[in-house]
Design an enzyme around this catalytic site. Structure first.
Site, PDB file in Angstrom:
ATOM      1  N   ARG A   1     -43.937  60.924  93.185  1.00 40.79           N
ATOM      2  CA  ARG A   1     -43.873  60.866  94.647  1.00 40.79           C
ATOM      3  C   ARG A   1     -44.568  62.060  95.326  1.00 40.79           C
ATOM      4  O   ARG A   1     -44.760  62.064  96.527  1.00 40.79           O
ATOM      5  CB  ARG A   1     -42.394  60.764  95.082  1.00 40.79           C
TER       6      ARG A   1
ATOM      7  N   THR B   1     -33.082  61.303  82.574  1.00 40.09           N
ATOM      8  CA  THR B   1     -32.453  62.629  82.585  1.00 40.09           C
ATOM      9  C   THR B   1     -31.475  62.810  81.411  1.00 40.09           C
ATOM     10  O   THR B   1     -31.332  63.922  80.901  1.00 40.09           O
ATOM     11  CB  THR B   1     -31.711  62.868  83.912  1.00 40.09           C
TER      12      THR B   1
ATOM     13  N   ASP C   1     -36.195  70.308  89.987  1.00 38.40           N
ATOM     14  CA  ASP C   1     -36.592  69.970  91.350  1.00 38.40           C
ATOM     15  C   ASP C   1     -35.462  70.190  92.359  1.00 38.40           C
ATOM     16  O   ASP C   1     -35.495  69.657  93.465  1.00 38.40           O
ATOM     17  CB  ASP C   1     -37.151  68.539  91.423  1.00 38.40           C
TER      18      ASP C   1
ATOM     19  N   GLU D   1     -26.463  55.264  90.522  1.00 39.25           N
ATOM     20  CA  GLU D   1     -27.743  55.610  91.146  1.00 39.25           C
ATOM     21  C   GLU D   1     -27.975  54.696  92.344  1.00 39.25           C
ATOM     22  O   GLU D   1     -27.578  53.525  92.329  1.00 39.25           O
ATOM     23  CB  GLU D   1     -28.883  55.451  90.136  1.00 39.25           C
TER      24      GLU D   1
ATOM     25  N   ASN E   1     -66.930 110.509 109.020  1.00 36.44           N
ATOM     26  CA  ASN E   1     -67.087 109.460 110.032  1.00 36.44           C
ATOM     27  C   ASN E   1     -68.192 108.518 109.566  1.00 36.44           C
ATOM     28  O   ASN E   1     -69.321 108.951 109.347  1.00 36.44           O
ATOM     29  CB  ASN E   1     -67.445 110.089 111.377  1.00 36.44           C
TER      30      ASN E   1
ATOM     31  N   ASN F   1     -74.130  98.199  97.357  1.00 37.20           N
ATOM     32  CA  ASN F   1     -73.546  98.519  96.046  1.00 37.20           C
ATOM     33  C   ASN F   1     -74.042  97.590  94.947  1.00 37.20           C
ATOM     34  O   ASN F   1     -73.807  97.843  93.780  1.00 37.20           O
ATOM     35  CB  ASN F   1     -72.020  98.453  96.131  1.00 37.20           C
ATOM     36  N   TYR F   2     -74.737  96.541  95.314  1.00 37.91           N
ATOM     37  CA  TYR F   2     -75.081  95.503  94.334  1.00 37.91           C
ATOM     38  C   TYR F   2     -76.585  95.312  94.307  1.00 37.91           C
ATOM     39  O   TYR F   2     -77.212  95.080  95.345  1.00 37.91           O
ATOM     40  CB  TYR F   2     -74.373  94.209  94.754  1.00 37.91           C
TER      41      TYR F   2
HETATM   42  C1  UD1 Z   1     -31.334  62.533  89.980  1.00 34.59           C
HETATM   43  C2  UD1 Z   1     -29.958  61.966  89.635  1.00 34.59           C
HETATM   44  C3  UD1 Z   1     -29.248  61.578  90.922  1.00 34.59           C
HETATM   45  C4  UD1 Z   1     -29.121  62.807  91.801  1.00 34.59           C
HETATM   46  C5  UD1 Z   1     -30.473  63.466  92.052  1.00 34.59           C
HETATM   47  C6  UD1 Z   1     -30.248  64.822  92.680  1.00 34.59           C
HETATM   48  C7  UD1 Z   1     -30.137  60.843  87.439  1.00 34.59           C
HETATM   49  C8  UD1 Z   1     -30.275  59.549  86.735  1.00 34.59           C
HETATM   50  N1  UD1 Z   1     -30.124  60.782  88.786  1.00 34.59           N
HETATM   51  O1  UD1 Z   1     -32.090  61.524  90.604  1.00 34.59           O
HETATM   52  O2  UD1 Z   1     -27.943  61.047  90.637  1.00 34.59           O
HETATM   53  O3  UD1 Z   1     -28.537  62.415  93.046  1.00 34.59           O
HETATM   54  O4  UD1 Z   1     -31.175  63.694  90.802  1.00 34.59           O
HETATM   55  O5  UD1 Z   1     -31.472  65.437  93.037  1.00 34.59           O
HETATM   56  O6  UD1 Z   1     -29.998  61.872  86.800  1.00 34.59           O
HETATM   57  N2  UD1 Z   1     -36.536  64.652  84.306  1.00 34.59           N
HETATM   58  C9  UD1 Z   1     -36.858  64.978  83.011  1.00 34.59           C
HETATM   59  N3  UD1 Z   1     -37.073  63.975  82.106  1.00 34.59           N
HETATM   60  C10 UD1 Z   1     -36.942  62.669  82.425  1.00 34.59           C
HETATM   61  C11 UD1 Z   1     -36.609  62.335  83.757  1.00 34.59           C
HETATM   62  C12 UD1 Z   1     -36.409  63.354  84.679  1.00 34.59           C
HETATM   63  O7  UD1 Z   1     -36.993  66.154  82.671  1.00 34.59           O
HETATM   64  O8  UD1 Z   1     -37.139  61.836  81.530  1.00 34.59           O
HETATM   65  C13 UD1 Z   1     -36.325  65.728  85.283  1.00 34.59           C
HETATM   66  C14 UD1 Z   1     -37.275  65.684  86.467  1.00 34.59           C
HETATM   67  O9  UD1 Z   1     -38.425  66.452  86.196  1.00 34.59           O
HETATM   68  C15 UD1 Z   1     -36.454  66.294  87.582  1.00 34.59           C
HETATM   69  C16 UD1 Z   1     -35.028  65.958  87.202  1.00 34.59           C
HETATM   70  O10 UD1 Z   1     -35.045  65.607  85.823  1.00 34.59           O
HETATM   71  O11 UD1 Z   1     -36.595  67.703  87.629  1.00 34.59           O
HETATM   72  C17 UD1 Z   1     -34.460  64.791  88.017  1.00 34.59           C
HETATM   73  O12 UD1 Z   1     -35.284  63.648  87.840  1.00 34.59           O
HETATM   74  P1  UD1 Z   1     -35.665  62.696  89.057  1.00 34.59           P
HETATM   75  O13 UD1 Z   1     -36.473  61.603  88.515  1.00 34.59           O
HETATM   76  O14 UD1 Z   1     -36.193  63.485  90.174  1.00 34.59           O
HETATM   77  O15 UD1 Z   1     -34.216  62.119  89.435  1.00 34.59           O
HETATM   78  P2  UD1 Z   1     -33.701  61.604  90.845  1.00 34.59           P
HETATM   79  O16 UD1 Z   1     -34.190  60.223  91.056  1.00 34.59           O
HETATM   80  O17 UD1 Z   1     -34.002  62.600  91.873  1.00 34.59           O
HETATM   81 CA    CA Z   2     -35.173  64.439  91.982  1.00 36.11          CA
END
Ligand code: UD1
Ligand code: CA
Length: 458
Positions: free
Chosen positions: A17, A81, A104, A154, A377, A386-387
């Site tokens: 996004r 996640t 994030d 979610e 001054n 210089n170059y």
């Molecule tokens: C997530 C939460 C949501 C919460 C929100 C808060 C889950 C399923 N959902 O949603 O409940 O309200 O954050 O901001 O956890 N990431 C990885 N590996 C992956 C997927 C994601 O490292 O495979 C990292 C992303 O880089 C990011 C973080 O996890 O830093 C959250 O992922 P993102 O896809 O932004 O989740 P949201 O949809 O925001």
């Molecule tokens: Ca997020």
């Protein structure tokens, strides 16, 4: 016995996004990548180890942030996640306590995390939640009739009724490592996004009879997730307001706190005054009584006591002494050193040059690779050449010298102390001290000369 704390930071996602070639966790907030803010909040907890799960843009993330003292865990495919946390669990002992942070969610404060860790004492799963007016795309906290937390849904999987729930998941949670490991092993990806959701461990914990506690986040600003440039812009303003408040608190005058940007660290003495639209980057140190006029950019520099920076000046990697004056419209490039009471005026550029005590470069000059003594001054329009097209050469100007306007000093060259250079000279050889050196055509006047006249057209 307190368990050893392991912080797992999730930073592998692409951040689609953002619509950017830069991975989301490298997007700048306050001039520094999002991820560094999260790692700093984690460091303040003095954990046994910080694990960063990375994946998307792995080489970019590594080359930008490889210096961080963390355990880098590669998540090759971003399967969600829950899957991400699981990747790091291999390096976490069973008797550890795990705190999950999101790369994030950068404005989280370490004291809120400490409160959460206290709430999630032994054998409990602790979540940081928040009641908001517009729950948007955040996960919703599900509670039973006794108000106990029983799960997270979610937004994309929620029913219409569930979407009305205004207690949201910030994403931040802590849990005992052993239990977390077993819950993670039970996750599936049977949901709207086809991902292994970390959020599903909450229902598993509740079903297993584990106590789930929900700590309330201090403020919405702290837990705002950053998914797109609009979120990033909002977070930037929040951070800048915090910077401005900290400086005001320290006694700095900000003519308009909303028109001030700090992208690094600022140390300010007493009675410092900063006018509107000033940007401070990197490490900036301001002495007592420093004033900075409107529209200045200062990057990695130190400004001495009672020095005035006049409007629209740009200063980078420079050290400026006490009681100096810079600008308006001055550009001090890296390696500029101004000693006490020296002055650099309008439309002057300096680079890798030292200006001695009480010396002045007032107008329209370029001083590069030069060492200028005290009480010198340098007139309007003076250029250090210089170059030579291949190499840079040095210019030395002795104490008390006076370099007339529009002179070119062709380096390498030395102007002796108390020497005077006549205006318009092109100096290619060293000029001796205490002497007038002039290098230009003698002026002559031709009597009886008349200007050409225009031919009359027929
Ligand atoms: C997530 C939460 C949501 C919460 C929100 C808060 C889950 C399923 N959902 O949603 O409940 O309200 O954050 O901001 O956890 N990431 C990885 N590996 C992956 C997927 C994601 O490292 O495979 C990292 C992303 O880089 C990011 C973080 O996890 O830093 C959250 O992922 P993102 O896809 O932004 O989740 P949201 O949809 O925001
Ligand atoms: Ca997020």
């Amino acid at each position: 016995m307190s368990k050893s704390l392991h912080v797992i930071v999730l930073a592998a996602g692409q951040g689609t996004r953002m619509r950017s070639s830069l991975p989301k966790v490298l997007q700048p907030l306050g001039g520094r990548p999002l991820l560094t803010h999260v790692v700093e909040a984690a460091e303040a907890l003095e954990p046994a180890r910080i694990h960063v799960v990375y994946g998307h843009g792995a080489s970019q993330v590594q080359s930008a942030l490889g210096y961080l003292d963390v355990n880098w865990v590669l998540q090759e495919q971003q399967l969600g996640t829950g899957h991400a946390v699981d990747q790091a669990m291999a390096d976490v002992p069973d008797d550890g306590e795990v705190l999950v942070l999101y790369g994030d969610v950068p404005l989280i404060k370490s004291h809120s995390l400490k409160d959460l860790l206290t709430a999630g004492s032994d054998e409990a799963l602790a979540l940081l939640t928040l009641v908001v007016d517009e729950p948007g795309s955040y996960g919703r906290i599900l509670r039973d009739d006794d108000n106990r937390v029983v799960g997270i849904v979610e937004a994309k999987d929620a029913t219409r009724d569930q979407l009305f729930i205004n207690e949201i998941n910030t994403g931040i949670m802590c849990a005992p490592a052993k239990q977390l490991r077993s819950w993670l092993a039970q996750l599936n990806n049977d949901n709207a996004q086809g991902e292994y959701y970390l959020t599903d461990v909450v229902a598993l914990a509740a079903q297993a009879g584990t106590r789930v506690v929900a700590g309330q986040a201090g403020s919405p600003d702290e837990v705002q997730g950053i998914n797109n440039k609009a979120d990033l812009a909002v977070a930037e303003r929040v951070l800048q307001r915090q910077h401005a408040e900290a400086l005001l608190e320290a006694g700095v005058t900000l003519r308009d706190p909303a028109r001030f940007d700090q992208r690094g660290t600022v140390t300010a003495g007493a009675d410092v005054s900063i006018d509107v639209n000033v940007v401070l980057e990197g490490e900036v140190i301001l002495g007592d009584g420093v004033t900075i006029g409107p529209n200045c950019v200062l990057r990695n520099c130190r400004i001495g006591n009672r020095t005035n920076i006049l409007p629209s000046s740009v200063i980078e990697h420079a050290v400026i002494g006490d009681n100096c004056q810079v600008g308006p419209f001055a550009r001090l490039r890296p390696g500029t050193v101004m000693e006490a009471r020296s002055k650099v005026g309008n439309f002057v550029e300096t680079k890798k040059s030292r200006l001695g005590v009480n010396s002045k470069v007032g107008h329209l000059a370029y001083v590069g690779d030069a060492t200028v003594g005290a009480d010198v001054n340098i007139g309007a329009g003076v250029i250090t050449c210089n170059y030579d097209g291949a190499n840079k050469h040095e210019t030395i100007v002795g104490d008390g010298a006076f370099v007339g306007s529009n002179s070119s000093l062709v380096a390498p060259v030395e102007i002796g102390s108390h020497a005077t250079i006549g205006a318009g000279s092109v100096i290619t050889k060293n000029a001796p001290p205490n002497t007038l050196t002039v290098s230009r055509n003698r002026q002559s006047s031709i009597d009886g000369w008349s200007r050409p006249r225009k031919k009359l057209s027929q």
